[in-house]
Design a protein around this motif. Sequence first.
Motif, PDB file in Angstrom:
ATOM      1  N   VAL A  39       0.758  -1.361  -0.141  1.00  0.00           N
ATOM      2  CA  VAL A  39      -0.061  -0.023   0.007  1.00  0.00           C
ATOM      3  C   VAL A  39       0.972   1.363  -0.079  1.00  0.00           C
ATOM      4  CG1 VAL A  39      -1.711   1.286   1.314  1.00  0.00           C
ATOM      5  CG2 VAL A  39      -1.932  -1.257   1.162  1.00  0.00           C
ATOM      6  N   GLN A  40       1.912   1.343   0.792  1.00  0.00           N
ATOM      7  CA  GLN A  40       2.736   2.642   0.797  1.00  0.00           C
ATOM      8  C   GLN A  40       3.328   2.902  -0.458  1.00  0.00           C
ATOM      9  OE1 GLN A  40       5.378   2.827   4.257  1.00  0.00           O
ATOM     10  NE2 GLN A  40       6.036   4.890   3.765  1.00  0.00           N
ATOM     11  N   PRO A  41       3.899   1.785  -1.215  1.00  0.00           N
ATOM     12  CA  PRO A  41       4.375   2.297  -2.577  1.00  0.00           C
ATOM     13  C   PRO A  41       3.480   2.794  -3.386  1.00  0.00           C
ATOM     14  CG  PRO A  41       5.407   0.403  -1.804  1.00  0.00           C
ATOM     15  CD  PRO A  41       4.479   0.605  -0.794  1.00  0.00           C
ATOM     16  N   LEU A  42       2.335   2.167  -3.382  1.00  0.00           N
ATOM     17  CA  LEU A  42       0.974   2.309  -4.508  1.00  0.00           C
ATOM     18  C   LEU A  42       0.639   3.802  -3.976  1.00  0.00           C
ATOM     19  CD1 LEU A  42      -1.095   1.860  -6.229  1.00  0.00           C
ATOM     20  CD2 LEU A  42      -2.534   0.964  -4.524  1.00  0.00           C
ATOM     21  N   VAL A  43       0.504   4.346  -2.666  1.00  0.00           N
ATOM     22  CA  VAL A  43       0.112   5.660  -2.363  1.00  0.00           C
ATOM     23  C   VAL A  43       1.183   6.567  -2.657  1.00  0.00           C
ATOM     24  CG1 VAL A  43      -0.306   7.119  -0.343  1.00  0.00           C
ATOM     25  CG2 VAL A  43      -1.249   4.862  -0.212  1.00  0.00           C
ATOM     26  N   ALA A  44       2.510   6.441  -2.530  1.00  0.00           N
ATOM     27  CA  ALA A  44       3.449   7.332  -2.866  1.00  0.00           C
ATOM     28  C   ALA A  44       3.507   7.371  -4.512  1.00  0.00           C
ATOM     29  CB  ALA A  44       4.917   6.483  -2.484  1.00  0.00           C
ATOM     30  N   TYR A  45       3.073   6.229  -5.240  1.00  0.00           N
ATOM     31  CA  TYR A  45       3.249   6.410  -6.809  1.00  0.00           C
ATOM     32  C   TYR A  45       1.736   7.494  -6.873  1.00  0.00           C
ATOM     33  CZ  TYR A  45       1.836   5.626 -11.623  1.00  0.00           C
ATOM     34  OH  TYR A  45       1.567   5.514 -12.789  1.00  0.00           O
ATOM     35  N   ALA A  85      12.096   6.865  -7.838  1.00  0.00           N
ATOM     36  CA  ALA A  85      12.841   7.087  -6.624  1.00  0.00           C
ATOM     37  C   ALA A  85      11.692   7.334  -5.506  1.00  0.00           C
ATOM     38  CB  ALA A  85      13.756   8.287  -6.692  1.00  0.00           C
ATOM     39  N   ALA A  86      10.723   7.839  -5.714  1.00  0.00           N
ATOM     40  CA  ALA A  86       9.708   8.039  -4.688  1.00  0.00           C
ATOM     41  C   ALA A  86       8.961   6.582  -4.401  1.00  0.00           C
ATOM     42  CB  ALA A  86       8.444   8.777  -5.090  1.00  0.00           C
ATOM     43  N   VAL A  87       8.744   5.894  -5.355  1.00  0.00           N
ATOM     44  CA  VAL A  87       8.268   4.552  -5.113  1.00  0.00           C
ATOM     45  C   VAL A  87       9.044   3.352  -4.437  1.00  0.00           C
ATOM     46  CG1 VAL A  87       7.115   2.575  -6.256  1.00  0.00           C
ATOM     47  CG2 VAL A  87       6.452   4.764  -6.979  1.00  0.00           C
ATOM     48  N   ILE A  88      10.413   3.521  -4.908  1.00  0.00           N
ATOM     49  CA  ILE A  88      11.350   2.629  -4.476  1.00  0.00           C
ATOM     50  C   ILE A  88      11.801   2.941  -2.947  1.00  0.00           C
ATOM     51  CG2 ILE A  88      13.657   2.035  -4.645  1.00  0.00           C
ATOM     52  CD1 ILE A  88      11.803   0.631  -6.799  1.00  0.00           C
ATOM     53  N   ILE A  89      11.707   3.965  -2.539  1.00  0.00           N
ATOM     54  CA  ILE A  89      12.014   4.325  -1.400  1.00  0.00           C
ATOM     55  C   ILE A  89      11.070   4.151  -0.082  1.00  0.00           C
ATOM     56  CG2 ILE A  89      12.470   6.574   0.317  1.00  0.00           C
ATOM     57  CD1 ILE A  89      14.799   5.772  -1.375  1.00  0.00           C
ATOM     58  N   ALA A 118      12.550  -4.829  -6.468  1.00  0.00           N
ATOM     59  CA  ALA A 118      13.102  -5.440  -7.957  1.00  0.00           C
ATOM     60  C   ALA A 118      11.882  -5.104  -8.712  1.00  0.00           C
ATOM     61  CB  ALA A 118      13.586  -6.930  -7.780  1.00  0.00           C
ATOM     62  N   LEU A 119      10.480  -5.729  -8.331  1.00  0.00           N
ATOM     63  CA  LEU A 119       9.485  -5.500  -9.349  1.00  0.00           C
ATOM     64  C   LEU A 119       9.226  -3.976  -9.679  1.00  0.00           C
ATOM     65  CD1 LEU A 119       7.147  -6.698 -10.900  1.00  0.00           C
ATOM     66  CD2 LEU A 119       5.816  -6.386  -8.682  1.00  0.00           C
ATOM     67  N   GLY A 120       9.271  -3.264  -8.455  1.00  0.00           N
ATOM     68  CA  GLY A 120       9.193  -1.754  -8.685  1.00  0.00           C
ATOM     69  C   GLY A 120      10.000  -1.256  -9.876  1.00  0.00           C
ATOM     70  N   ALA A 121      11.481  -1.639  -9.528  1.00  0.00           N
ATOM     71  CA  ALA A 121      12.268  -1.024 -10.596  1.00  0.00           C
ATOM     72  C   ALA A 121      12.100  -1.474 -11.894  1.00  0.00           C
ATOM     73  CB  ALA A 121      13.886  -1.308 -10.164  1.00  0.00           C
ATOM     74  N   ALA A 122      11.422  -2.762 -11.939  1.00  0.00           N
ATOM     75  CA  ALA A 122      11.578  -3.164 -13.439  1.00  0.00           C
ATOM     76  C   ALA A 122      10.345  -2.555 -13.925  1.00  0.00           C
ATOM     77  CB  ALA A 122      11.084  -4.812 -13.487  1.00  0.00           C
ATOM     78  N   LEU A 123       9.025  -2.161 -13.292  1.00  0.00           N
ATOM     79  CA  LEU A 123       7.823  -1.700 -13.896  1.00  0.00           C
ATOM     80  C   LEU A 123       8.172  -0.114 -14.305  1.00  0.00           C
ATOM     81  CD1 LEU A 123       5.324  -3.185 -11.597  1.00  0.00           C
ATOM     82  CD2 LEU A 123       5.697  -3.803 -13.961  1.00  0.00           C
ATOM     83  N   LEU A 124       8.872   0.435 -13.300  1.00  0.00           N
ATOM     84  CA  LEU A 124       8.959   2.045 -13.446  1.00  0.00           C
ATOM     85  C   LEU A 124      10.238   2.323 -13.966  1.00  0.00           C
ATOM     86  CD1 LEU A 124       7.349   3.167 -10.174  1.00  0.00           C
ATOM     87  CD2 LEU A 124       6.263   3.081 -12.214  1.00  0.00           C
TER      88      LEU A 124
END
Length: 309
Positions: free
Chosen positions: A237-243, A259-263, A302-308
């Motif tokens: 949820v937190q990465p999704l909210v950040a996105y 960067a915002a999502v990975i952090i 790893a998934l977030g970096a691959a998607l974004l």
Amino acid sequence: MSGVVAGFSVIFIIIAVGYVLGRRDVLGPTGEQVLSRLVFFVATPALLFDSLAHADLSVIFSSTLVVAGGSALLVGLCYLVVARLWWHRAIPEAVIGALASSYVNSVNLGIPIAVFVLGDASFVAPLLLFQIVIYSPIALTAMDLTVLHDRSPAWYAPFVQPFRNPIVLAGLAGLLPAVTGWSLPEALAQPFHLLGGASVPGALLAFGISLNGVRVLKRGESPRRDVALATVLKIVVQPLVAYLIGRYLLDLSGHALLAAVIIATLPTAQNVFTYASRYQRGMMLARDAGLVTTLAAVPAIALGAALLG
């Protein structure tokens, strides 16, 4: 991906050393408690002062601060609503759970991942400032008022209590040199740097010692439902909210949005276990959530970096 592996390897190795220390009883039966108190009262305040005193405020006060702070507060509030209104958890346990679901490991994981994955350590600075100056004081004041007082506190207690907490005081004191441009003499600054260097390994060692003789997520002992909620909120949820905040409110894109999502995907900080140990409340929740989110964050980042990316 090499940065993710390197950052997590450091954490697991130091936790393993702490586990061996606990297994062999090197520090005695109170070793974990003494080490946690040393981190809470000495090492972490020194680290916060040293870090903020040299911070670049122009980098810190940026859109990244809005994303980091907004996503953490919203996710922490979600946990509090569920824990208090639906599960009727006591305030101290609800606060520890809220931190476990939103307080990011910004130092010992955030910095190496920001360097190796994002290419710039400054991406972590806004989050670090938010957690030090805003989030920690709010949470620790709530813990002070509900755990350290046997009777109802005076009306002025919420305003006074933060200034009795060493972490809050160190964060505020560290902002003064950053704002004014004044620098401590090297002879005075060096002790803070040396003591602050013990904060991260000390917290990880104490966490490793706490794992000795226990089974993580053990049925009947671990608050497994609370840990599950904290893990989902932290890693999903937190990465999704950040996105959503970054993309649709601040119009971020490309590397800044990545960067915002990975952090935001970084796992629960070991500081949460240190705080739980200090107040002797919610320790199993903090311990289990810290370990589970750390394991889950590897594929999530790893998934977030691959998607974004």
